[in-house]
Scaffold this active site. Sequence first.
Site, PDB file in Angstrom:
ATOM      1  CG  PHE A 130      -2.061   1.026   1.333  1.00 50.35           C
ATOM      2  CD1 PHE A 130      -3.143   0.664   0.660  1.00 50.35           C
ATOM      3  CD2 PHE A 130      -1.822   2.320   1.975  1.00 50.35           C
ATOM      4  CE1 PHE A 130      -4.205   1.564   0.664  1.00 50.35           C
ATOM      5  CE2 PHE A 130      -2.994   3.029   1.837  1.00 50.35           C
ATOM      6  CZ  PHE A 130      -4.227   2.710   1.446  1.00 50.35           C
ATOM      7  CG  ASP A 212       0.272  -1.682   7.141  1.00 52.02           C
ATOM      8  OD1 ASP A 212      -0.936  -1.963   7.471  1.00 52.02           O
ATOM      9  OD2 ASP A 212       0.410  -0.638   6.625  1.00 52.02           O
ATOM     10  CE1 TYR A 237      -9.325   2.853   6.558  1.00 52.61           C
ATOM     11  CE2 TYR A 237      -8.590   3.993   8.244  1.00 52.61           C
ATOM     12  CZ  TYR A 237      -8.388   3.479   6.924  1.00 52.61           C
ATOM     13  OH  TYR A 237      -7.368   3.987   6.500  1.00 52.61           O
ATOM     14  CE  LYS A 238      -7.875   0.032   4.786  1.00 54.67           C
ATOM     15  NZ  LYS A 238      -6.617  -0.114   4.886  1.00 54.67           N
ATOM     16  NE  ARG A 392      -9.576  -3.663  -2.660  1.00 53.00           N
ATOM     17  CZ  ARG A 392      -9.072  -2.680  -1.761  1.00 53.00           C
ATOM     18  NH1 ARG A 392      -8.060  -3.018  -1.036  1.00 53.00           N
ATOM     19  NH2 ARG A 392      -9.836  -1.634  -1.319  1.00 53.00           N
TER      20      ARG A 392
HETATM   21  C1  PLP Z   1      -5.812   1.191   4.575  1.00 51.65           C
HETATM   22  C2  PLP Z   1      -4.537   0.966   4.944  1.00 51.65           C
HETATM   23  C3  PLP Z   1      -3.832   2.142   5.207  1.00 51.65           C
HETATM   24  C4  PLP Z   1      -4.278   3.445   5.445  1.00 51.65           C
HETATM   25  O1  PLP Z   1      -3.371   4.211   6.300  1.00 51.65           O
HETATM   26  P1  PLP Z   1      -4.148   5.382   6.901  1.00 51.65           P
HETATM   27  O2  PLP Z   1      -3.244   6.381   7.744  1.00 51.65           O
HETATM   28  O3  PLP Z   1      -5.222   5.130   7.764  1.00 51.65           O
HETATM   29  O4  PLP Z   1      -4.826   6.449   5.738  1.00 51.65           O
HETATM   30  C5  PLP Z   1      -2.286   1.959   5.416  1.00 51.65           C
HETATM   31  N1  PLP Z   1      -1.645   0.454   5.117  1.00 51.65           N
HETATM   32  C6  PLP Z   1      -2.280  -0.105   4.549  1.00 51.65           C
HETATM   33  C7  PLP Z   1      -1.687  -1.594   4.203  1.00 51.65           C
HETATM   34  C8  PLP Z   1      -3.821  -0.200   4.415  1.00 51.65           C
HETATM   35  O5  PLP Z   1      -4.494  -1.191   3.825  1.00 51.65           O
END
Ligand code: PLP
Length: 432
Positions: A130, A212, A237-238, A392
Site C-alpha cells: 500500500f 502492517d 475502519y476496515k 476486490r
Molecule cells: C488502509 C491501509 C492504510 C491506511 O492508512 P491511513 O493512515 O489510515 O490512511 C495503510 N496501510 C495499509 C496496508 C492499508 O491497507
Amino acid sequence: MDEGFEPDRTYAERRDRDDPLSWCRERFAVPDGIYLDGNSLGPLSADAERALDDAVDEWRELGIGGWTDADPPWFRYGERLGDRLAPLVGARESEVVVANSTTVNIHTLIGTFLDGLDDGAKILVNELDFPTDHYAIRAQFRQRGIDPDEGLVVVESDDGRTIDEERVVRAMDDENIEILFMPSVLYRSGQLLDVEYLTRAAHERDVLAGFDLAHSIGVVPHALSNHDVDFAVWCSYKYLNAGPGAIAGLYVNQKHFGATPALAGWWGHEKATQFEMNSMFTPAADAGAYQIGTVPVLAAAPLDGALDLIEEVGIDAIREKSLALTSYLVDLVDERLGDGTDGADDCSVGTPRDPERRGGHVAIEHPDAERIAQALTESGVVVDFRPPNVVRMCPSPLYTGYAEVWDAIERWRGIVDSGAYERFDTDRSGVT
Ligand SMILES: *Cc1c(COP(=O)(O)O)cnc(C)c1O
C-alpha cells in the site's frame, strides 16, 4: 473446489440457513444493496453508534469532566482500547495502544527504530505495498539526511499479484537490511504472508520485523507476541468497523520498551506524571509512549462499541466464516465467470487459492475491471477497483451472506453479457 459446492442459488440459501453467524447481520446498518467493500470501510453497527452517542452525551453533560468521569474515562481511552485489541493481535496488553492514524504510526515506529540503528541501515519492503507505507518510510529517511532510494530496498513480485517469501528472505541476506516491513495481507491480491516465518527469518539475520496489519486485523487471528514480532500497525475502519478515519492501533514488543519515540508528544508521556507538565518528556514505559497528541475520543468511541460484537463472536469463528465465504466466492468465479478465454470468461482469481494464504477479500482480475467495478457499484453491488485490473470483493463474515455473494456474481455475469459496463469511462479521479 470446496467439497459440496453447488452452483445454484438454493445451495447459497442453504448455507445461509446453516450459518452460525447469520444473527450478526442485524447488528449492522449495512447500506442498501450488496456491500462487499468492508475491507475498505466497514459499516456502522448499533454498538458503534451507541458508543459514539454515549461519548457525545458525556461531552454534553460532563464537559471537561469526561476525562476522568466518563465511562470509560477518556484519559486512558488509548490504553483501554489497546487492552481490548491485544487478543486480536495476540499480544500482551501493555504492548498495544490505539493512537494516531496508521500512516502516522508508521512514521513514528519506523523513525524510532531507525534512530536505534547504525548509519547505512536499510529497510526492506515490497513493490505491492500500500503506497502510504513507502511514502512514510521514504520521508523518515529524508528527515535523517538519507537518500530514500538508498535506504528503501524493494522486493519485486514475480507475477504482479503475490510476493514470494523466499525472495524476501534472500533479500534479507544483504547485511545492510536492518528492518523488514511487510503487510500481513496484500491490499490488492489478498495474499496472506507468513508472519511467523518471516519474523523468524528476519531474526536469524538480526533484522527487526514489523508488519502492517491493516488488511488482516479483525478477520485473521494473529500471534504477534508469540512470534516475537518487533512492531506492527493497523487501522480500525476496515474489518474492525470503527468508522471513517477511526483511531488506528499499534503494537511494540515489550523488549523494545523504553526507546524514545521519534514523534514525541505529551499523550505518550508517562501517565502518572503527564499533568505535572514537565518540559522534559518521560515516555510511558509501554506501547503507550507512541501516542502523540490528545486521544481523539470521537474517533475512538465507535471502536469501543464495535469491539463488543467481535469479542462476542471471537476471531476464530470470524476467520472460519470468512474463509468459507471467500472459498465459495472463488468457486463461483470459476463456475460462472469462466476460464480466462473471453468476455465474462476473461476473469481470473488473483488471490491465492490455498485458504491458508488468503486474507478476507478476493481479487478478481479482468482487463475491463475498472468499468465493471463502476457498473457493479451502480447496480448496487458495492466493490472497488484497484489498478490495473482488479475488482476486490470482500464478503465480510459479520454481515455478508452466501446468497448475496451468489447475487453479486450473477450481477457481474449479467453486466458483462449485456455489455452494460461499456458506457462507463475510465476516469481515475475520486475515491474508489
Ligand atoms: C488502509 C491501509 C492504510 C491506511 O492508512 P491511513 O493512515 O489510515 O490512511 C495503510 N496501510 C495499509 C496496508 C492499508 O491497507
